[in-house]
Design a protein around this motif. Structure first.
Motif, PDB file in Angstrom:
ATOM      1  N   HIS A   1      -5.173  -0.469  -7.030  1.00 50.77           N
ATOM      2  CA  HIS A   1      -5.792   0.785  -7.009  1.00 50.77           C
ATOM      3  C   HIS A   1      -5.103   2.006  -7.696  1.00 50.77           C
ATOM      4  CE1 HIS A   1      -7.650   4.576  -5.332  1.00 50.77           C
ATOM      5  NE2 HIS A   1      -8.857   3.484  -5.261  1.00 50.77           N
TER       6      HIS A   1
ATOM      7  N   TYR B   1      -2.907   2.200   7.462  1.00 50.77           N
ATOM      8  CA  TYR B   1      -2.865   1.792   5.990  1.00 50.77           C
ATOM      9  C   TYR B   1      -2.942   0.348   6.027  1.00 50.77           C
ATOM     10  CZ  TYR B   1       1.926   0.155   7.498  1.00 50.77           C
ATOM     11  OH  TYR B   1       2.806  -0.525   8.019  1.00 50.77           O
TER      12      TYR B   1
ATOM     13  N   VAL C   1       0.686  -1.424  -0.036  1.00 47.32           N
ATOM     14  CA  VAL C   1       0.044  -0.045  -0.040  1.00 47.32           C
ATOM     15  C   VAL C   1       0.863   1.293   0.017  1.00 47.32           C
ATOM     16  CG1 VAL C   1      -1.988   1.329   1.255  1.00 47.32           C
ATOM     17  CG2 VAL C   1      -1.627  -1.467   1.316  1.00 47.32           C
TER      18      VAL C   1
ATOM     19  N   MET D   1      -4.177   7.815   1.885  1.00 51.05           N
ATOM     20  CA  MET D   1      -4.592   6.565   2.253  1.00 51.05           C
ATOM     21  C   MET D   1      -6.225   6.534   2.727  1.00 51.05           C
ATOM     22  SD  MET D   1      -2.059   4.297   2.367  1.00 51.05           S
ATOM     23  CE  MET D   1      -0.237   4.379   2.480  1.00 51.05           C
TER      24      MET D   1
ATOM     25  N   ILE E   1      -4.984  -1.717  -2.397  1.00 48.35           N
ATOM     26  CA  ILE E   1      -5.643  -1.542  -1.254  1.00 48.35           C
ATOM     27  C   ILE E   1      -5.796  -2.815  -0.638  1.00 48.35           C
ATOM     28  CG2 ILE E   1      -6.944   0.862  -2.099  1.00 48.35           C
ATOM     29  CD1 ILE E   1      -9.242  -1.215  -2.698  1.00 48.35           C
TER      30      ILE E   1
ATOM     31  N   THR F   1      -9.710  -1.204   3.236  1.00 50.83           N
ATOM     32  CA  THR F   1     -10.272  -0.007   2.652  1.00 50.83           C
ATOM     33  C   THR F   1     -11.736  -0.432   2.329  1.00 50.83           C
ATOM     34  OG1 THR F   1      -8.083   0.867   2.145  1.00 50.83           O
ATOM     35  CG2 THR F   1     -10.053   1.644   0.878  1.00 50.83           C
ATOM     36  N   LYS F   2     -11.845  -1.925   1.744  1.00 49.71           N
ATOM     37  CA  LYS F   2     -12.825  -2.438   1.083  1.00 49.71           C
ATOM     38  C   LYS F   2     -13.332  -3.530   1.924  1.00 49.71           C
ATOM     39  CE  LYS F   2     -14.127  -3.024  -3.660  1.00 49.71           C
ATOM     40  NZ  LYS F   2     -13.796  -3.033  -4.977  1.00 49.71           N
TER      41      LYS F   2
ATOM     42  N   LEU G   1      -7.889   9.181   1.700  1.00 49.96           N
ATOM     43  CA  LEU G   1      -8.788   9.625   0.588  1.00 49.96           C
ATOM     44  C   LEU G   1      -9.181   8.443  -0.282  1.00 49.96           C
ATOM     45  CD1 LEU G   1      -9.678  11.765  -1.592  1.00 49.96           C
ATOM     46  CD2 LEU G   1      -7.512  11.618  -2.612  1.00 49.96           C
ATOM     47  N   VAL G   2      -8.389   7.355  -0.218  1.00 48.56           N
ATOM     48  CA  VAL G   2      -8.783   6.323  -0.985  1.00 48.56           C
ATOM     49  C   VAL G   2     -10.037   5.566  -0.389  1.00 48.56           C
ATOM     50  CG1 VAL G   2      -8.043   3.834  -1.743  1.00 48.56           C
ATOM     51  CG2 VAL G   2      -6.528   5.784  -2.290  1.00 48.56           C
ATOM     52  N   ALA G   3      -9.891   5.317   0.935  1.00 53.11           N
ATOM     53  CA  ALA G   3     -10.903   4.698   1.607  1.00 53.11           C
ATOM     54  C   ALA G   3     -12.039   5.237   1.479  1.00 53.11           C
ATOM     55  CB  ALA G   3     -10.422   4.358   3.044  1.00 53.11           C
TER      56      ALA G   3
ATOM     57  N   LYS H   1     -19.307  -2.246   9.047  1.00 56.50           N
ATOM     58  CA  LYS H   1     -18.254  -1.574   8.463  1.00 56.50           C
ATOM     59  C   LYS H   1     -17.713  -0.569   9.647  1.00 56.50           C
ATOM     60  CE  LYS H   1     -16.358   0.520   4.156  1.00 56.50           C
ATOM     61  NZ  LYS H   1     -16.866   0.986   2.900  1.00 56.50           N
TER      62      LYS H   1
ATOM     63  N   PHE I   1     -14.001  -0.538  11.726  1.00 55.75           N
ATOM     64  CA  PHE I   1     -13.302   0.833  12.008  1.00 55.75           C
ATOM     65  C   PHE I   1     -13.075   1.048  13.062  1.00 55.75           C
ATOM     66  CE2 PHE I   1     -14.385   2.386   7.056  1.00 55.75           C
ATOM     67  CZ  PHE I   1     -13.626   1.370   6.547  1.00 55.75           C
TER      68      PHE I   1
ATOM     69  N   LEU J   1     -13.109   7.678  -0.750  1.00 59.22           N
ATOM     70  CA  LEU J   1     -13.712   7.545  -2.288  1.00 59.22           C
ATOM     71  C   LEU J   1     -14.278   6.142  -2.371  1.00 59.22           C
ATOM     72  CD1 LEU J   1     -10.851   9.505  -4.322  1.00 59.22           C
ATOM     73  CD2 LEU J   1     -12.949  10.321  -3.492  1.00 59.22           C
ATOM     74  N   ILE J   2     -13.866   5.118  -2.125  1.00 63.14           N
ATOM     75  CA  ILE J   2     -14.360   3.764  -2.179  1.00 63.14           C
ATOM     76  C   ILE J   2     -15.645   3.745  -1.653  1.00 63.14           C
ATOM     77  CG2 ILE J   2     -13.992   1.422  -1.521  1.00 63.14           C
ATOM     78  CD1 ILE J   2     -11.109   1.579  -2.387  1.00 63.14           C
TER      79      ILE J   2
ATOM     80  N   ILE K   1      -4.387   4.888  -6.890  1.00 57.86           N
ATOM     81  CA  ILE K   1      -3.655   6.338  -6.194  1.00 57.86           C
ATOM     82  C   ILE K   1      -2.514   5.501  -5.166  1.00 57.86           C
ATOM     83  CG2 ILE K   1      -4.154   7.605  -4.182  1.00 57.86           C
ATOM     84  CD1 ILE K   1      -6.942   8.326  -5.251  1.00 57.86           C
ATOM     85  N   THR K   2      -3.117   4.416  -4.564  1.00 55.36           N
ATOM     86  CA  THR K   2      -1.896   3.781  -3.730  1.00 55.36           C
ATOM     87  C   THR K   2      -1.235   2.435  -4.063  1.00 55.36           C
ATOM     88  OG1 THR K   2      -3.905   2.970  -2.628  1.00 55.36           O
ATOM     89  CG2 THR K   2      -2.966   4.696  -1.618  1.00 55.36           C
TER      90      THR K   2
END
Lengths: 444, 96
Positions: free
Chosen positions: A384, A421, A354, B45, A390, A425-426, B47-49, A407, A411, B51-52, A386-387
């Motif tokens: 992904h 990180y 990541v 990081m 993910i 994320t998903k 931002l990515v989370a 979710k 978190f 946006l998803i 951007i990074t």
């Protein structure tokens, strides 16, 4: 080498070789059944060196056929119901000349008309030695056919060790299952077969047949903890729980260690390509272990474990050789080292990068498994823009829960336990199992 | 979907993001909140989370949008600067 195993069974014919709710077999009875199968092979003109598959799970017949095929110097392809959807593909890759079905107890023979050739089979035939074809799980692509010299595998068991009552967890088409069987036969132990691999059935079999060893996987042990099946059975006979095939989650190990204070917890390590190494955990609560044994040499190159083995496979039938010029195999496992001790961090191919930072799925799974209402979870990566990648987590829940609420709960739970990180994320929720038939998490 | 509804979805994703943050570091739920800018609350990081999550919330409404793609990245002015700029960018995407 097969004579050594036959000799061991002859020495103690009344020893219980195989036990389950459906069958019980002494060493003497297994020898007799093996003799009958040897006659059956001769009667059906199955010559030495022929490539023979057989399907069916652990049973008196499958064990006897395994031994008879070894006696007849055949190249055998065991196929358990774990891989029943791949039987046709596996038989084609292995170029089986004879297929035997044991699913209805009476063996049913099919002559395929194929003629199996190639250098690897040629080596086995020239040396008049039995062979064993196993298939990799295919978790990172197409299954590879691994050819072992069965005599070399068997020769590891000539040193006398303790006779144990062992619950068989993996089938004969897995290196772990073959290893457990050969250990048990060589040491006049007892193989116990549960009705199925649910925590309840496994605990019942341990209680009923006084099982001493449970060789299994972290995924199964997590399900055992969740089910609390151990509360309903007397598992006092259980001296040793071994776990392997995938990285263990710290949280699962800690809970096991406190629930089974009288059992030793030991990590095992092996690959179909090189066999099972001898291993020793630093303690029951530790993920650090020593691996080796007299027929193995290990080295660590760029944090990756490499293994050289006297009993290494002869090669793949459908892939180039993975060994380097010195005979070492890159296991693909990233390890941490502390003197003689190593700790497996995960598969190189499964590390998630990541934005340049490494994430090991097992570390994240260990935290996520502690969240309320989680039955199991697998952590994997997705690309992904951007990074680069993910972190994704696929959960199987105990009870239904809205994805949004789950979710938010995830978190909140993770924020002071994982670096930002590493927090998935998903998040996906699935009703399907997150592991395969061999109780290994599928990170896809 | 109108601007207010789009903004509500962004607010919902920000509320979700706040679950990963300490109590003293919460992101204000407001149109003027800066997201990914010099004074923004999100790192890459985060931002990515975020946006998803926005994409998933739109998918729940049967609307498929892609925010973290080349098009968004190559805008002269980043659409991720603030809630307002992101709202406007999504309005444009939905009008196409």
């Amino acid at each position: 080498m097969i004579e050594f195993f036959m000799q061991k069974m002859q020495e103690n014919p009344t020893n219980e070789a195989l036990l389950s709710s459906k069958f019980a077999l002494t060493c003497g009875e297994l020898l007799l059944l093996t003799y009958e199968f040897t006659q059956w092979l001769h009667k059906h003109n199955i010559p030495s060196g022929a490539v023979v598959s057989f399907d069916g799970d652990y049973s008196p017949e499958s064990l006897a056929l395994f031994l008879a095929l070894a006696s007849n110097d055949n190249i055998m392809v065991p196929l358990s119901n774990d891989s029943k959807h791949h039987f046709v593909e596996f038989r084609e890759i292995a170029q089986t000349e004879f297929d035997i079905s044991l699913n209805h107890h009476e063996p049913h023979l099919t002559c395929t008309g194929r003629q199996a050739g190639g250098d690897i089979y040629g080596q086995l035939r020239a040396q008049q030695t039995p062979g064993l074809v196993l298939f990799s799980s295919g978790s990172t692509g197409k299954s590879k056919a691994i050819v072992q010299d069965l005599n070399k595998l068997m020769s590891k068991f000539t040193t006398q060790r303790k006779a144990l009552r062992m619950l068989i967890f993996l089938q004969l088409d897995h290196i772990g299952g073959v290893n457990s069987l050969l250990y048990s036969l060589a040491n006049q132990g007892t193989v116990i077969v549960a009705d199925d691999r649910t925590p309840d059935s496994v605990c019942r079999a341990i209680e009923t047949y006084k099982g001493e060893v449970l060789p299994t996987s972290p995924t199964f042990l997590n399900l055992l903890l969740l089910s609390k099946a151990y509360e309903h059975y007397d598992l006092a006979s259980l001296k040793l729980i071994t776990y392997g095939t995938e990285p263990m989650q710290t949280s699962t190990l800690m809970r096991l260690n406190s629930l089974f204070p009288n059992s030793t917890l030991q990590q095992t390590y092996g690959l179909s390509e090189v066999g099972i190494l001898r291993s020793k955990s630093r303690s029951s609560g530790s993920l650090w272990m020593q691996v080796g044994g007299r027929e193995f040499i290990t080295k660590i190159v760029n944090d990756t474990l490499w293994v050289k083995s006297d009993s290494a496979m002869l090669g793949y039938l459908n892939a180039p050789t993975p060994f380097d010029a010195e005979g070492f195999l890159d296991t693909g496992d990233i390890v941490e080292q502390d003197g003689e001790w190593i700790r497996i961090l995960g598969r190189k191919s499964e590390i998630i990068n990541v934005g340049g930072l490494k994430v090991y799925p097992a570390e994240v799974e260990s935290i996520l498994l502690e969240i309320d209402n989680v039955e199991d979870v697998v952590v994997f990566q997705e690309p992904h823009p951007i990074t680069g990648s993910i972190v994704c987590a696929k959960f199987k829940l105990v009870a239904e829960e809205s994805k949004r609420d789950f979710k938010a709960k995830t978190f909140t739970f993770c924020k002071d336990k994982l670096a930002s990180y590493k927090i998935p994320t998903k998040i996906e929720i699935t009703l399907d199992n997150t592991y395969n038939e061999r109780f290994k998490r599928m990170r896809r | 979907m109108n601007t207010t509804q789009i903004q509500e979805i962004i607010f919902s994703a920000l509320t979700m993001t706040n679950h990963t943050r300490e109590d003293n570091n919460q992101i204000p739920i407001a149109p003027i909140t800066e997201l990914y800018s010099k004074n923004g609350y999100l790192d890459s990081m985060g931002l990515v989370a975020f946006l998803i999550d926005v994409e998933e919330l739109f998918l729940d409404e049967d609307i498929k949008i892609s925010l973290s793609d080349d098009r968004a990245m190559s805008q002269t002015k980043s659409p991720f600067r603030s809630v307002e700029t992101l709202t406007q960018y999504i309005v444009e995407l939905l009008q196409e």
